[in-house]
Design an enzyme around this catalytic site. Sequence first.
Site, PDB file in Angstrom:
ATOM      1  N   VAL A 177      48.435-100.034 -72.165  1.00 49.21           N
ATOM      2  CA  VAL A 177      49.410-100.950 -71.557  1.00 49.21           C
ATOM      3  C   VAL A 177      48.686-102.177 -70.995  1.00 49.21           C
ATOM      4  O   VAL A 177      47.453-102.212 -70.915  1.00 49.21           O
ATOM      5  CB  VAL A 177      50.206-100.243 -70.434  1.00 49.21           C
ATOM      6  CG1 VAL A 177      51.007 -99.070 -70.994  1.00 49.21           C
ATOM      7  CG2 VAL A 177      49.273 -99.778 -69.306  1.00 49.21           C
ATOM      8  N   CYS A 178      49.475-103.168 -70.570  1.00 52.72           N
ATOM      9  CA  CYS A 178      48.919-104.360 -69.941  1.00 52.72           C
ATOM     10  C   CYS A 178      48.530-104.020 -68.502  1.00 52.72           C
ATOM     11  O   CYS A 178      49.207-103.212 -67.878  1.00 52.72           O
ATOM     12  CB  CYS A 178      49.936-105.495 -69.947  1.00 52.72           C
ATOM     13  SG  CYS A 178      50.360-106.033 -71.623  1.00 52.72           S
ATOM     14  N   PRO A 179      47.490-104.620 -67.958  1.00 52.53           N
ATOM     15  CA  PRO A 179      46.704-105.690 -68.569  1.00 52.53           C
ATOM     16  C   PRO A 179      45.522-105.187 -69.405  1.00 52.53           C
ATOM     17  O   PRO A 179      44.711-105.980 -69.846  1.00 52.53           O
ATOM     18  CB  PRO A 179      46.175-106.450 -67.342  1.00 52.53           C
ATOM     19  CG  PRO A 179      45.920-105.367 -66.338  1.00 52.53           C
ATOM     20  CD  PRO A 179      47.018-104.346 -66.580  1.00 52.53           C
ATOM     21  N   ASN A 233      51.877-111.020 -73.776  1.00 50.94           N
ATOM     22  CA  ASN A 233      50.815-111.185 -72.769  1.00 50.94           C
ATOM     23  C   ASN A 233      49.446-111.433 -73.389  1.00 50.94           C
ATOM     24  O   ASN A 233      48.701-112.308 -72.941  1.00 50.94           O
ATOM     25  CB  ASN A 233      50.726-109.930 -71.890  1.00 50.94           C
ATOM     26  CG  ASN A 233      51.965-109.740 -71.029  1.00 50.94           C
ATOM     27  OD1 ASN A 233      52.690-110.695 -70.767  1.00 50.94           O
ATOM     28  ND2 ASN A 233      52.212-108.505 -70.611  1.00 50.94           N
TER      29      ASN A 233
END
Lengths: 81, 281
Positions: free
Chosen positions: A17-19, A50
Amino acid sequence: MPEDVQVHRELDLKGEVCPYTFVKSKLILETMAPGEVLRVIVDYPPATGNVPRSMESEGHKVLAVNPAGDGVWEIIVRKKD
Amino acid sequence: MFRFTEEEIRRYSRNIILQEVGGIGQQKLKDAKVLVVGAGGLGSPAAFYLAAAGVGTIGIVDDDVVDLSNLQRQILHRTEDVGTPKVDSAARALSALNPGVQVKTYRTRLGAGNVMDIIREYDVIVDGVDNFSTRYLLNDACVMAGKPLVDAGILRWDGMMMTIKPREGPCYRCIFPEPPPPGVIPSCQEAGVIGAIAGVMGTLQALEAIKLILGVGETLTGRLLLFDALEGRFRQVNAARDPNCPVCGDHPTITELVEYDLACDLPFGVAAGSAERKIEQ
């Protein structure tokens, strides 16, 4: 992605997942030579926005963001010179 | 595949995301060795942030034990640490925050006989001492060893700091050639100090050390930064290297370490006024 682009490194970030998608892409890109191309595979939808945005803000060239089937996307980035 | 463990990637992700850091900078932090002299008001936040940032080796020098009156500002230590050596309490706190950091402790007072040996293996020295004798000793030793020194002092509601890069900018003696006579400047014990000013200045010292390690930004070399907490104002006073400085000048007269025998502990903070007078002259 244009047919003639040669991919030098691939990074499978499915499940990430981000970041951390960007963090890990950045860590790999740092080890590559200027002008080389990295293909990142993600399955976390926000990463498709992103990661390219963060890559561009660092001066890299995002060549393509493409669906790669079954909830998976590829992000193609050329490292800045 | 990565040069960092999964845990390190997560712990340092906010560093790595920064353009000025990245994995390359994070590795520089990991490889860096910073010596924090004094585990007190300044050394506490400085060491905490350096450990949090992932500085690989942190040395802590202090010969004192924790006193209840320290806890108002020396945030490395807890109430239950009262009576224990500050270096032990500091090592516990830093390791608890970041077990990946190697903490080396020196339960000793810096003197002419040990300072060169202790600073030798470090890349950056952070000055968090509470007396002029050690402050001058550390300045002279860092000039002689060519080590960058991040200096700060606090008193009452005031703080002051400067980064000394030997021969690239002024050292402490370029601005204040000799310590003030004993009794001229009161200590924190006599004059008081607000705890948070130690937090501000010690944190700025950590920032300076991090910038030095990463080689980014503009360090406070040749610039005295003064903070007046009551007014809520930072000011900057430029200072140049003095070619006649007794220690870093072109023809130094101090070529061996000297220890001043000062009657009482004399911290640095209020000397800000005299610095400006000297510079304005």
